[in-house]
Design a protein around this motif. Structure first.
Motif, mmCIF file in Angstrom:
data_model
loop_
_atom_site.group_PDB
_atom_site.id
_atom_site.type_symbol
_atom_site.label_atom_id
_atom_site.label_comp_id
_atom_site.label_asym_id
_atom_site.label_seq_id
_atom_site.Cartn_x
_atom_site.Cartn_y
_atom_site.Cartn_z
ATOM 1 N N ALA A 5 0.833 -1.200 0.000
ATOM 2 C CA ALA A 5 0.000 0.000 0.000
ATOM 3 C C ALA A 5 0.868 1.251 0.000
ATOM 4 C CB ALA A 5 -0.923 0.008 1.208
ATOM 5 N N SER A 6 0.371 2.284 -0.659
ATOM 6 C CA SER A 6 1.091 3.551 -0.703
ATOM 7 C C SER A 6 0.108 4.690 -0.927
ATOM 8 C CB SER A 6 2.134 3.527 -1.833
ATOM 9 O OG SER A 6 1.498 3.364 -3.081
ATOM 10 N N GLY A 32 -11.677 -10.665 -3.996
ATOM 11 C CA GLY A 32 -12.334 -9.434 -3.609
ATOM 12 C C GLY A 32 -11.333 -8.598 -2.834
ATOM 13 N N MET A 33 -11.375 -7.299 -3.042
ATOM 14 C CA MET A 33 -10.412 -6.419 -2.387
ATOM 15 C C MET A 33 -11.154 -5.430 -1.496
ATOM 16 S SD MET A 33 -7.511 -7.508 -3.381
ATOM 17 C CE MET A 33 -6.487 -6.191 -2.696
ATOM 18 N N ALA A 34 -10.471 -5.005 -0.451
ATOM 19 C CA ALA A 34 -11.088 -4.083 0.490
ATOM 20 C C ALA A 34 -10.039 -3.166 1.107
ATOM 21 C CB ALA A 34 -11.807 -4.853 1.596
ATOM 22 N N TRP A 35 -10.533 -2.080 1.649
ATOM 23 C CA TRP A 35 -9.735 -1.188 2.473
ATOM 24 C C TRP A 35 -10.351 -1.155 3.869
ATOM 25 C CZ3 TRP A 35 -5.194 1.030 1.027
ATOM 26 C CH2 TRP A 35 -4.902 1.084 -0.336
ATOM 27 N N PHE A 36 -9.472 -1.233 4.857
ATOM 28 C CA PHE A 36 -9.841 -1.063 6.251
ATOM 29 C C PHE A 36 -8.968 0.059 6.811
ATOM 30 C CE2 PHE A 36 -12.480 -4.810 7.129
ATOM 31 C CZ PHE A 36 -12.245 -5.572 5.995
ATOM 32 N N ARG A 37 -9.317 0.538 7.978
ATOM 33 C CA ARG A 37 -8.476 1.546 8.626
ATOM 34 C C ARG A 37 -8.500 1.355 10.134
ATOM 35 N NH1 ARG A 37 -12.114 7.030 7.454
ATOM 36 N NH2 ARG A 37 -13.800 6.585 8.949
ATOM 37 N N GLN A 38 -7.447 1.846 10.761
ATOM 38 C CA GLN A 38 -7.350 1.765 12.212
ATOM 39 C C GLN A 38 -6.803 3.073 12.744
ATOM 40 O OE1 GLN A 38 -5.148 -1.595 13.763
ATOM 41 N NE2 GLN A 38 -6.153 -1.403 15.759
ATOM 42 N N ALA A 39 -7.632 3.757 13.501
ATOM 43 C CA ALA A 39 -7.225 5.012 14.128
ATOM 44 C C ALA A 39 -6.542 4.719 15.460
ATOM 45 C CB ALA A 39 -8.452 5.895 14.338
ATOM 46 N N PRO A 40 -5.724 5.641 15.949
ATOM 47 C CA PRO A 40 -5.038 5.422 17.228
ATOM 48 C C PRO A 40 -6.026 5.112 18.352
ATOM 49 C CG PRO A 40 -4.146 7.329 16.118
ATOM 50 C CD PRO A 40 -5.346 6.912 15.322
ATOM 51 N N VAL A 92 -4.333 4.586 10.018
ATOM 52 C CA VAL A 92 -3.535 3.757 9.118
ATOM 53 C C VAL A 92 -4.514 2.975 8.255
ATOM 54 C CG1 VAL A 92 -1.865 1.896 8.924
ATOM 55 C CG2 VAL A 92 -1.632 3.585 10.756
ATOM 56 N N TYR A 93 -4.338 3.065 6.956
ATOM 57 C CA TYR A 93 -5.228 2.400 6.005
ATOM 58 C C TYR A 93 -4.556 1.135 5.476
ATOM 59 C CZ TYR A 93 -8.461 6.291 6.014
ATOM 60 O OH TYR A 93 -9.403 7.226 6.395
ATOM 61 N N TYR A 94 -5.321 0.039 5.511
ATOM 62 C CA TYR A 94 -4.829 -1.259 5.079
ATOM 63 C C TYR A 94 -5.655 -1.764 3.893
ATOM 64 C CZ TYR A 94 -2.708 -1.373 9.746
ATOM 65 O OH TYR A 94 -1.995 -1.089 10.880
ATOM 66 N N HIS A 109 -10.610 -12.067 5.180
ATOM 67 C CA HIS A 109 -9.531 -11.673 4.281
ATOM 68 C C HIS A 109 -8.281 -12.491 4.547
ATOM 69 C CE1 HIS A 109 -12.374 -8.463 3.694
ATOM 70 N NE2 HIS A 109 -11.740 -8.192 2.570
ATOM 71 N N ASP A 110 -7.666 -12.945 3.455
ATOM 72 C CA ASP A 110 -6.530 -13.855 3.540
ATOM 73 C C ASP A 110 -5.196 -13.130 3.633
ATOM 74 O OD1 ASP A 110 -8.605 -15.051 1.193
ATOM 75 O OD2 ASP A 110 -8.130 -16.398 2.869
ATOM 76 N N TYR A 111 -5.108 -11.999 2.976
ATOM 77 C CA TYR A 111 -3.842 -11.282 2.901
ATOM 78 C C TYR A 111 -4.072 -9.804 3.202
ATOM 79 C CZ TYR A 111 -2.717 -15.555 0.379
ATOM 80 O OH TYR A 111 -2.569 -16.871 0.031
ATOM 81 N N TRP A 112 -3.047 -9.217 3.843
ATOM 82 C CA TRP A 112 -3.113 -7.819 4.253
ATOM 83 C C TRP A 112 -1.852 -7.071 3.831
ATOM 84 C CZ3 TRP A 112 -7.220 -5.588 6.946
ATOM 85 C CH2 TRP A 112 -8.225 -6.482 7.345
ATOM 86 N N GLY A 113 -2.037 -5.819 3.459
ATOM 87 C CA GLY A 113 -0.905 -4.952 3.222
ATOM 88 C C GLY A 113 -0.349 -4.425 4.532
ATOM 89 N N GLN A 114 0.738 -3.681 4.442
ATOM 90 C CA GLN A 114 1.430 -3.221 5.641
ATOM 91 C C GLN A 114 0.827 -1.948 6.219
ATOM 92 O OE1 GLN A 114 2.190 -2.320 2.680
ATOM 93 N NE2 GLN A 114 3.042 -0.258 2.756
ATOM 94 N N GLY A 115 -0.030 -1.306 5.463
ATOM 95 C CA GLY A 115 -0.672 -0.091 5.954
ATOM 96 C C GLY A 115 0.032 1.166 5.490
ATOM 97 N N THR A 116 -0.755 2.211 5.283
ATOM 98 C CA THR A 116 -0.208 3.515 4.936
ATOM 99 C C THR A 116 -0.938 4.561 5.768
ATOM 100 O OG1 THR A 116 0.291 5.030 3.096
ATOM 101 C CG2 THR A 116 -1.782 3.809 2.948
ATOM 102 N N LEU A 117 -0.201 5.478 6.361
ATOM 103 C CA LEU A 117 -0.753 6.435 7.306
ATOM 104 C C LEU A 117 -1.336 7.645 6.596
ATOM 105 C CD1 LEU A 117 -1.200 7.445 10.220
ATOM 106 C CD2 LEU A 117 1.136 8.386 10.122
ATOM 107 N N VAL A 118 -2.575 7.949 6.943
ATOM 108 C CA VAL A 118 -3.246 9.153 6.466
ATOM 109 C C VAL A 118 -3.514 10.046 7.671
ATOM 110 C CG1 VAL A 118 -5.354 10.079 5.434
ATOM 111 C CG2 VAL A 118 -4.302 7.999 4.501
ATOM 112 N N THR A 119 -3.039 11.262 7.604
ATOM 113 C CA THR A 119 -3.254 12.225 8.676
ATOM 114 C C THR A 119 -3.954 13.446 8.099
ATOM 115 O OG1 THR A 119 -1.226 11.506 9.783
ATOM 116 C CG2 THR A 119 -2.178 13.599 10.488
ATOM 117 N N VAL A 120 -5.113 13.787 8.676
ATOM 118 C CA VAL A 120 -5.893 14.923 8.208
ATOM 119 C C VAL A 120 -5.883 15.987 9.299
ATOM 120 C CG1 VAL A 120 -8.093 15.709 7.283
ATOM 121 C CG2 VAL A 120 -7.343 13.350 6.899
#
Length: 122
Positions: A5-6, A32-40, A92-94, A109-120
């Motif tokens: 992810a980038s 199938g593909m998806a995006w998840f996110r995790q806030a602090p 962080v978006y995965y 979901h079988d596989y996950w990316g490493q995550g990319t940080l989004v700060t607004v």
């Protein structure tokens, strides 16, 4: 299998970002593909998912109308276009791949990316 992810970064409220996730080591069009996110301090949550062909999408209510998920099977890539960003979108978006098809359930979901940080910023 690797999901890379980038595209994350720092953006002001109301701005836009486009995330990308490139898959390797899998037949991308079968997932199938998806995006998840995790806030602090919070649990990981579903953002958006897209079907194998890209013809069907589904969004969390919190991002509906602002975010758009798409995919390019020729490039083994899934995208997340994020518009009208809000400070509460900071996370962080995965990206994730599901052999069972599009799903909002992280456990499918079988596989996950490493995550990319989004700060607004506000």
């Amino acid at each position: 299998v690797q999901l890379q992810a980038s595209g994350g970064g720092l953006v002001q409220a109301g701005g836009s970002l486009r995330l990308s996730c490139v898959a390797s080591g899998v037949t991308f069009s079968l997932y199938g593909m998806a995006w998840f996110r995790q806030a602090p301090g919070k649990e990981r949550e579903f953002v958006a998912t897209i079907s194998l062909s890209g013809s069907s999408t589904h969004y969390a209510s919190s991002v509906e109308g602002r975010f758009s998920i798409s995919r390019d099977n020729a490039k083994n890539t899934v995208y997340l276009q994020m518009n009208s960003l809000k400070p509460e979108d900071t996370a962080v978006y995965y990206c994730a791949a599901s052999r069972a098809g599009p799903s909002s359930n992280s456990r499918r979901h079988d596989y996950w990316g490493q995550g990319t940080l989004v700060t607004v910023s506000s």
